[in-house]
Design a protein around this motif. Structure first.
Motif, PDB file in Angstrom:
ATOM      1  N   TRP A 122       0.843  -1.200   0.000  1.00  0.00           N
ATOM      2  CA  TRP A 122       0.000   0.000   0.000  1.00  0.00           C
ATOM      3  C   TRP A 122       0.877   1.250   0.000  1.00  0.00           C
ATOM      4  O   TRP A 122       0.631   2.201  -0.737  1.00  0.00           O
ATOM      5  CB  TRP A 122      -0.915   0.009   1.223  1.00  0.00           C
ATOM      6  CG  TRP A 122      -2.072  -0.931   1.131  1.00  0.00           C
ATOM      7  CD1 TRP A 122      -2.042  -2.294   1.238  1.00  0.00           C
ATOM      8  CD2 TRP A 122      -3.440  -0.577   0.910  1.00  0.00           C
ATOM      9  NE1 TRP A 122      -3.299  -2.807   1.107  1.00  0.00           N
ATOM     10  CE2 TRP A 122      -4.189  -1.776   0.903  1.00  0.00           C
ATOM     11  CE3 TRP A 122      -4.115   0.623   0.738  1.00  0.00           C
ATOM     12  CZ2 TRP A 122      -5.567  -1.809   0.720  1.00  0.00           C
ATOM     13  CZ3 TRP A 122      -5.496   0.605   0.563  1.00  0.00           C
ATOM     14  CH2 TRP A 122      -6.202  -0.599   0.542  1.00  0.00           C
ATOM     15  N   ASN A 123       1.881   1.221   0.851  1.00  0.00           N
ATOM     16  CA  ASN A 123       2.791   2.356   0.978  1.00  0.00           C
ATOM     17  C   ASN A 123       3.543   2.595  -0.331  1.00  0.00           C
ATOM     18  O   ASN A 123       3.588   3.718  -0.850  1.00  0.00           O
ATOM     19  CB  ASN A 123       3.772   2.074   2.119  1.00  0.00           C
ATOM     20  CG  ASN A 123       4.556   3.297   2.547  1.00  0.00           C
ATOM     21  OD1 ASN A 123       4.545   4.329   1.883  1.00  0.00           O
ATOM     22  ND2 ASN A 123       5.261   3.190   3.652  1.00  0.00           N
TER      23      ASN A 123
ATOM     24  N   LEU B 201       8.353   2.821   6.497  1.00  0.00           N
ATOM     25  CA  LEU B 201       9.102   1.611   6.165  1.00  0.00           C
ATOM     26  C   LEU B 201      10.325   1.450   7.060  1.00  0.00           C
ATOM     27  O   LEU B 201      10.679   0.338   7.462  1.00  0.00           O
ATOM     28  CB  LEU B 201       9.530   1.657   4.694  1.00  0.00           C
ATOM     29  CG  LEU B 201       8.388   1.618   3.664  1.00  0.00           C
ATOM     30  CD1 LEU B 201       8.940   1.820   2.259  1.00  0.00           C
ATOM     31  CD2 LEU B 201       7.621   0.309   3.757  1.00  0.00           C
ATOM     32  N   TYR B 202      10.962   2.564   7.389  1.00  0.00           N
ATOM     33  CA  TYR B 202      12.120   2.524   8.288  1.00  0.00           C
ATOM     34  C   TYR B 202      11.722   1.986   9.658  1.00  0.00           C
ATOM     35  O   TYR B 202      12.424   1.152  10.238  1.00  0.00           O
ATOM     36  CB  TYR B 202      12.715   3.918   8.412  1.00  0.00           C
ATOM     37  CG  TYR B 202      13.946   4.007   9.286  1.00  0.00           C
ATOM     38  CD1 TYR B 202      15.213   3.829   8.745  1.00  0.00           C
ATOM     39  CD2 TYR B 202      13.846   4.283  10.642  1.00  0.00           C
ATOM     40  CE1 TYR B 202      16.351   3.917   9.527  1.00  0.00           C
ATOM     41  CE2 TYR B 202      14.979   4.371  11.447  1.00  0.00           C
ATOM     42  CZ  TYR B 202      16.220   4.187  10.885  1.00  0.00           C
ATOM     43  OH  TYR B 202      17.343   4.260  11.679  1.00  0.00           O
ATOM     44  N   ALA B 203      10.598   2.466  10.161  1.00  0.00           N
ATOM     45  CA  ALA B 203      10.146   2.031  11.485  1.00  0.00           C
ATOM     46  C   ALA B 203       9.800   0.551  11.508  1.00  0.00           C
ATOM     47  O   ALA B 203      10.021  -0.137  12.509  1.00  0.00           O
ATOM     48  CB  ALA B 203       8.932   2.855  11.913  1.00  0.00           C
ATOM     49  N   ARG B 204       9.272   0.043  10.425  1.00  0.00           N
ATOM     50  CA  ARG B 204       8.841  -1.354  10.399  1.00  0.00           C
ATOM     51  C   ARG B 204       9.971  -2.331  10.083  1.00  0.00           C
ATOM     52  O   ARG B 204      10.019  -3.431  10.645  1.00  0.00           O
ATOM     53  CB  ARG B 204       7.734  -1.534   9.358  1.00  0.00           C
ATOM     54  CG  ARG B 204       6.397  -0.924   9.734  1.00  0.00           C
ATOM     55  CD  ARG B 204       5.385  -1.174   8.622  1.00  0.00           C
ATOM     56  NE  ARG B 204       4.076  -0.602   8.943  1.00  0.00           N
ATOM     57  CZ  ARG B 204       3.049  -0.571   8.082  1.00  0.00           C
ATOM     58  NH1 ARG B 204       3.201  -1.067   6.867  1.00  0.00           N
ATOM     59  NH2 ARG B 204       1.904  -0.031   8.439  1.00  0.00           N
ATOM     60  N   TYR B 205      10.854  -1.958   9.177  1.00  0.00           N
ATOM     61  CA  TYR B 205      11.769  -2.943   8.610  1.00  0.00           C
ATOM     62  C   TYR B 205      13.246  -2.614   8.761  1.00  0.00           C
ATOM     63  O   TYR B 205      14.086  -3.270   8.165  1.00  0.00           O
ATOM     64  CB  TYR B 205      11.464  -3.106   7.105  1.00  0.00           C
ATOM     65  CG  TYR B 205      10.028  -3.428   6.826  1.00  0.00           C
ATOM     66  CD1 TYR B 205       9.459  -4.636   7.239  1.00  0.00           C
ATOM     67  CD2 TYR B 205       9.216  -2.515   6.144  1.00  0.00           C
ATOM     68  CE1 TYR B 205       8.122  -4.924   6.985  1.00  0.00           C
ATOM     69  CE2 TYR B 205       7.881  -2.797   5.879  1.00  0.00           C
ATOM     70  CZ  TYR B 205       7.341  -4.000   6.304  1.00  0.00           C
ATOM     71  OH  TYR B 205       6.021  -4.286   6.055  1.00  0.00           O
ATOM     72  N   VAL B 206      13.587  -1.612   9.559  1.00  0.00           N
ATOM     73  CA  VAL B 206      14.991  -1.216   9.698  1.00  0.00           C
ATOM     74  C   VAL B 206      15.838  -2.363  10.229  1.00  0.00           C
ATOM     75  O   VAL B 206      15.385  -3.188  11.020  1.00  0.00           O
ATOM     76  CB  VAL B 206      15.112   0.007  10.626  1.00  0.00           C
ATOM     77  CG1 VAL B 206      14.743  -0.347  12.061  1.00  0.00           C
ATOM     78  CG2 VAL B 206      16.511   0.582  10.582  1.00  0.00           C
ATOM     79  N   ARG B 207      17.054  -2.412   9.778  1.00  0.00           N
ATOM     80  CA  ARG B 207      18.061  -3.347  10.291  1.00  0.00           C
ATOM     81  C   ARG B 207      19.274  -2.541  10.716  1.00  0.00           C
ATOM     82  O   ARG B 207      19.547  -1.483  10.163  1.00  0.00           O
ATOM     83  CB  ARG B 207      18.457  -4.360   9.217  1.00  0.00           C
ATOM     84  CG  ARG B 207      17.339  -5.331   8.839  1.00  0.00           C
ATOM     85  CD  ARG B 207      17.005  -6.248  10.019  1.00  0.00           C
ATOM     86  NE  ARG B 207      15.972  -7.211   9.653  1.00  0.00           N
ATOM     87  CZ  ARG B 207      14.666  -6.990   9.788  1.00  0.00           C
ATOM     88  NH1 ARG B 207      14.241  -5.814  10.245  1.00  0.00           N
ATOM     89  NH2 ARG B 207      13.791  -7.909   9.466  1.00  0.00           N
ATOM     90  N   PRO B 208      20.028  -3.030  11.708  1.00  0.00           N
ATOM     91  CA  PRO B 208      21.182  -2.256  12.187  1.00  0.00           C
ATOM     92  C   PRO B 208      22.262  -2.132  11.128  1.00  0.00           C
ATOM     93  O   PRO B 208      22.534  -3.059  10.374  1.00  0.00           O
ATOM     94  CB  PRO B 208      21.670  -3.086  13.389  1.00  0.00           C
ATOM     95  CG  PRO B 208      21.154  -4.465  13.135  1.00  0.00           C
ATOM     96  CD  PRO B 208      19.856  -4.302  12.437  1.00  0.00           C
ATOM     97  N   TRP B 209      22.858  -0.942  11.060  1.00  0.00           N
ATOM     98  CA  TRP B 209      23.980  -0.674  10.171  1.00  0.00           C
ATOM     99  C   TRP B 209      25.236  -0.483  10.989  1.00  0.00           C
ATOM    100  O   TRP B 209      25.207   0.118  12.067  1.00  0.00           O
ATOM    101  CB  TRP B 209      23.727   0.588   9.340  1.00  0.00           C
ATOM    102  CG  TRP B 209      22.775   0.419   8.204  1.00  0.00           C
ATOM    103  CD1 TRP B 209      22.046  -0.691   7.906  1.00  0.00           C
ATOM    104  CD2 TRP B 209      22.446   1.399   7.219  1.00  0.00           C
ATOM    105  NE1 TRP B 209      21.283  -0.474   6.794  1.00  0.00           N
ATOM    106  CE2 TRP B 209      21.501   0.798   6.347  1.00  0.00           C
ATOM    107  CE3 TRP B 209      22.842   2.713   6.982  1.00  0.00           C
ATOM    108  CZ2 TRP B 209      20.963   1.480   5.260  1.00  0.00           C
ATOM    109  CZ3 TRP B 209      22.300   3.390   5.904  1.00  0.00           C
ATOM    110  CH2 TRP B 209      21.381   2.776   5.046  1.00  0.00           C
TER     111      TRP B 209
END
Length: 389
Positions: free
Chosen positions: A217-218, A258-266
């Motif tokens: 949707w996004n 999308l960042y809030a839902r799917y972020v991974r550590p860098w």
């Protein structure tokens, strides 16, 4: 939720409210530092771009002559006005940072990044009623806007070059829908207050189309908004009107969700590479209409990686009694008040710079804006906050 974009009070979710760096999410200090970066860009841009010699921005439309002006500045000698040119052209990109943080905060507060069952999703939908959600956020926006608007109209009425309001212009500002009226450039005054109308639209979009929805949707909305804009004449009125509304802000807003839902550590190295590449991308993508649309995304990446790198640097190195993160975080903590009050101080001090004393006028504007923002922040505390029902 809008005051969460600007204020230092985070949500109860640990990754946004805790001072600890979880790597995976933005901490409260990092969010405040991002707000600080965003508001510094905005309130300096809204001063510098009113000065005649400065390169003008491509915010709502894409003018090749503005890009050519930036190229000449970058290629020419870096004189005392160089920073004025840079803030005039790039400073408005503080808005996408606020949009990113808004979507990030909404997702962390109302979704908490959890995967839920269809039954739980239906229960959450009923709990977060559409009308109640929209009403709550409209009141939060109005509560913030009215303080600055009233003060500005009084100062504007007694200073040179006062704006001639029409009845519908005032009604549109009070209802936060003046973005939808024709010729928004001429009727929204002070100009930065278009942001309030943009935000209520994005809150509505979030609640109706994005809240606990699949990521497609996004992405579909982002692509649709891109197609609408790219189909317009770069210098046309149609593009100008689209970008005054949620169509122009969907990319950074969607990116925040999308960042809030799917972020991974860098890792630190990845953040450093991403920061360097995104800074170059900001400049290079500004020179083409097709890539100009994606500059806000590069701005958000550059800002987040910069704050992450700065946070880790200050954790590693003892800066004694000085902390740039602390300074940015403090500015971020008064960003709501600074946003609503800086048009007032600009109206008072910009004649000094227009008369040729550029740095004198700017310095007085900065000092007065920061002090007035602190006073406005204390005043806003006296206004009752709405409740989400």
């Amino acid at each position: 939720m809008f005051d969460k974009i600007f204020s230092s009070k985070g949500s109860k979710h640990p990754s946004i409210s805790s001072g600890e760096n979880t790597e995976e999410k933005l901490t409260r200090t990092e969010c405040n530092a991002l707000r600080g970066l965003a508001i510094i860009g905005i309130f300096l841009h809204n001063y510098c771009h009113w000065l005649r010699p400065m390169v003008k921005e491509n915010e709502y439309q894409y003018f090749q002559r503005n890009v050519d002006g930036l190229y000449r500045v970058l290629q020419g000698s870096w004189d005392e006005l160089f920073l004025f040119h840079i803030f005039s052209f790039f400073g408005h990109y503080g808005v996408p940072i606020f949009l990113f943080l808004s979507a990030y905060g909404l997702t962390m507060k109302y979704e908490k990044c959890s995967v839920i069952s269809p039954t739980e999703n239906m229960q959450a939908e009923r709990k977060l009623r559409r009308f109640g959600f929209i009403k709550y956020h409209w009141l939060k926006l109005f509560r913030m806007m009215i303080v600055g608007f009233v003060a500005f109209t009084m100062v504007d009425a007694i200073t040179i070059g006062q704006h001639h309001y029409k009845v519908m212009d005032i009604i549109g500002q009070m209802g936060l829908f003046n973005n939808l009226l024709t010729h928004p450039d001429d009727i929204i005054w002070p100009g930065p207050y278009w942001f309030f109308g943009l935000m209520i639209q994005l809150y509505i979009v979030y609640r109706l189309f994005l809240y606990r929805r699949h990521w497609t949707w996004n992405v579909t909305l982002i692509v649709l908004c891109f197609v609408i804009q790219i189909a317009c004449d770069p210098e046309g009125d149609a593009l100008n009107r689209w970008r005054y509304n949620f169509i122009g802000g969907m990319l950074p807003f969607g990116a925040g969700l999308l960042y809030a839902r799917y972020v991974r550590p860098w890792s630190t190295a990845t953040n450093l590479v991403a920061f360097i590449l995104s800074v170059f991308a900001i400049v290079l993508m500004s020179f083409s209409y097709l890539t100009w649309y994606f500059v806000p995304l590069a701005i958000c990446i550059a800002s987040i990686t910069f704050v992450k790198l700065l946070s880790r640097l200050e954790t590693t190195i003892d800066w004694k009694n000085f902390s740039l993160m602390g300074v940015l975080s403090w500015v971020g903590s008064i960003s709501a008040a600074l946003f609503v009050c800086h048009p007032i101080t600009r109206k008072i001090f910009i004649p000094i710079s227009k008369g040729g004393d550029y740095w004198t006028g700017l310095l007085l504007y900065i000092i007065a804006s920061l002090c007035l923002a602190w006073l406005f922040k204390e005043l806003m505390k006296k206004i009752p906050s709405p409740k989400l029902k």
